[in-house]
Design a protein around this motif. Structure first.
Motif, PDB file in Angstrom:
ATOM      1  N   ALA A  99     -15.858  -2.297   8.897  1.00  0.00           N
ATOM      2  CA  ALA A  99     -16.241  -1.116   8.461  1.00  0.00           C
ATOM      3  C   ALA A  99     -15.529  -0.022   7.614  1.00  0.00           C
ATOM      4  CB  ALA A  99     -17.348  -0.400   9.413  1.00  0.00           C
ATOM      5  N   ALA A 100     -14.121  -0.126   8.187  1.00  0.00           N
ATOM      6  CA  ALA A 100     -13.197   0.679   7.465  1.00  0.00           C
ATOM      7  C   ALA A 100     -13.196   0.645   6.039  1.00  0.00           C
ATOM      8  CB  ALA A 100     -11.786   0.339   7.958  1.00  0.00           C
ATOM      9  N   GLY A 101     -13.514  -0.687   5.546  1.00  0.00           N
ATOM     10  CA  GLY A 101     -13.348  -0.957   4.159  1.00  0.00           C
ATOM     11  C   GLY A 101     -14.400  -0.249   3.394  1.00  0.00           C
ATOM     12  N   TYR A 102     -15.762  -0.419   4.183  1.00  0.00           N
ATOM     13  CA  TYR A 102     -16.814   0.418   3.484  1.00  0.00           C
ATOM     14  C   TYR A 102     -16.820   1.735   2.998  1.00  0.00           C
ATOM     15  CZ  TYR A 102     -18.656  -3.748   6.307  1.00  0.00           C
ATOM     16  OH  TYR A 102     -19.066  -5.058   6.755  1.00  0.00           O
ATOM     17  N   VAL A 103     -16.074   2.392   3.663  1.00  0.00           N
ATOM     18  CA  VAL A 103     -16.035   4.113   3.625  1.00  0.00           C
ATOM     19  C   VAL A 103     -14.516   4.231   2.927  1.00  0.00           C
ATOM     20  CG1 VAL A 103     -17.752   4.509   5.399  1.00  0.00           C
ATOM     21  CG2 VAL A 103     -15.593   4.402   5.776  1.00  0.00           C
ATOM     22  N   LEU A 104     -13.814   3.484   2.584  1.00  0.00           N
ATOM     23  CA  LEU A 104     -12.628   3.632   2.061  1.00  0.00           C
ATOM     24  C   LEU A 104     -12.608   4.960   1.006  1.00  0.00           C
ATOM     25  CD1 LEU A 104      -9.597   2.429   2.218  1.00  0.00           C
ATOM     26  CD2 LEU A 104     -10.212   1.434   0.143  1.00  0.00           C
ATOM     27  N   HIS A 105     -11.605   5.916   1.083  1.00  0.00           N
ATOM     28  CA  HIS A 105     -11.495   7.132   0.303  1.00  0.00           C
ATOM     29  C   HIS A 105     -11.457   6.632  -0.960  1.00  0.00           C
ATOM     30  CE1 HIS A 105     -10.162  11.015  -1.160  1.00  0.00           C
ATOM     31  NE2 HIS A 105     -10.344  11.498  -0.100  1.00  0.00           N
ATOM     32  N   SER A 106     -12.335   7.440  -2.083  1.00  0.00           N
ATOM     33  CA  SER A 106     -12.533   7.042  -3.209  1.00  0.00           C
ATOM     34  C   SER A 106     -10.914   7.469  -3.904  1.00  0.00           C
ATOM     35  CB  SER A 106     -13.010   8.180  -3.992  1.00  0.00           C
ATOM     36  OG  SER A 106     -12.519   9.653  -3.669  1.00  0.00           O
ATOM     37  N   ALA A 107     -10.121   7.852  -3.425  1.00  0.00           N
ATOM     38  CA  ALA A 107      -8.663   7.914  -3.870  1.00  0.00           C
ATOM     39  C   ALA A 107      -7.921   6.448  -3.990  1.00  0.00           C
ATOM     40  CB  ALA A 107      -7.742   9.106  -3.047  1.00  0.00           C
TER      41      ALA A 107
END
Length: 324
Positions: A85-93
């Motif tokens: 799930a960490a990859g699903y919400v990765l910061h747009s930066a």
């Protein structure tokens, strides 16, 4: 030091598995040691950098194994993380940074769930990739434009290189060493680290995880039935009768609910049971075949090898515990 400096950047996104980050650093350090002999004058050296977003949302270099060297990474790796799930919400930066790098000619690579941020950035559309076998279905569902090959350990698609399970960072690392320093250095690195240089498949490590949350009660009833002794003797007519449906209707609803034809599903269930018997009993392969519903041991061997990637005997030698 002689030869050109070849930089590999490791992205420290939230949740990244630090064991893989430091392990890759060690693997590349060993590769540099193998490349340092006098007769290899002029061979390049690997420089490892770590990249992370700061409070302002800028992705910056936070570590450099050769800070005196100039330049930018030729490859950026997204190591695995224990929580996909960490990859699903990765910061747009991070996503924007990856897209800019890729657009400038940098090769991007991922291990395990590290493929999700690349897919979220739209960089895997129309491409062939791999990821952890247990995440492949979700990756394909979330990003239908991506072709996912969960049986592969590494997929080298030129400017994008993806690797399978959590520990496949060793496979990716050796693939990058092969690309940047050559196959001889990669082979010597693998030998020194006592790891296999030629792992091609992760099918033998995967397991069949059927879907039970599709909401079709009739199909679910058949699935529960197949998990028991019915597995060995189930037929299409018997499954349709168990579901209370005509055969054509059952075929359509079963495939819609599970993603598999009933025959394909039964093969998966039978092979899963066969793997358990090969691992934990001393039964002969013919006995295992008979117990899981194959009257023809040759047919069983063909199905098992196709689904698992190795023959039953080879699987038992590698994973069996009863004979140890």
């Amino acid at each position: 030091m002689s030869g050109r400096c070849l930089e590999i950047g490791l992205l420290l996104y939230p949740g990244v598995q630090l064991a893989a980050v430091y392990g890759l650093g060690d693997l590349f350090a060993v590769a540099n040691r193998m490349a340092a002999s006098p007769e290899r004058e002029g061979l390049g050296r690997l420089r490892v950098s770590h990249w992370q977003a700061d409070d302002d949302g800028q992705v910056r270099r936070v570590f450099d194994s050769q800070p005196q060297a100039d330049g930018a990474p030729q490859v950026v790796v997204l190591p695995p993380c224990l929580d996909a799930a960490a990859g699903y919400v990765l910061h747009s930066a991070y996503r924007d940074w990856l897209a800019r790098l890729h657009g400038s000619g940098v090769t991007l690579a991922s291990v395990c769930a590290g493929a999700f941020p690349l897919a979220a950035a739209g960089l895997l559309d129309g491409r062939t990739v791999t990821t952890h076998w247990a995440l492949a279905g979700e990756l394909a569902q979330r990003y239908p434009k991506v072709r996912v090959l969960p049986e592969r350990m590494v997929v080298d698609d030129g400017d994008l290189v993806t690797a399978g399970g959590l520990m496949a960072w060793t496979d990716l690392g050796l693939a990058l060493v092969t690309r940047l320093l050559g196959p001889t250095i990669a082979a010597e690195t693998a030998r020194y680290l006592v790891v296999d240089l030629n792992r091609e498949s992760q099918r033998q490590f995967s397991s069949f995880v059927p879907s039970f949350d599709h909401g079709d009660a009739a199909v679910l009833n058949v699935q529960h039935w197949l998990q028991g002794q019915a597995m060995a003797d189930a037929s299409l007519s018997g499954m349709a009768e168990r579901a209370g449906l005509g055969e054509r209707t059952f075929l359509r609803r079963f495939r819609a609910a599970t993603g598999l034809k009933p025959t394909e599903y039964c093969q998966q269930v039978r092979v899963t049971r066969a793997r358990e018997l090969l691992e934990f009993t001393r039964q002969s392969i013919d006995q295992v075949a008979w117990q899981v519903g194959y009257r023809d041991a040759g047919a069983f061997r063909k199905v098992f090898t196709r689904l698992v990637g190795v023959a039953p005997g080879d699987y038992r030698r590698r994973f069996g515990s009863a004979a140890r």
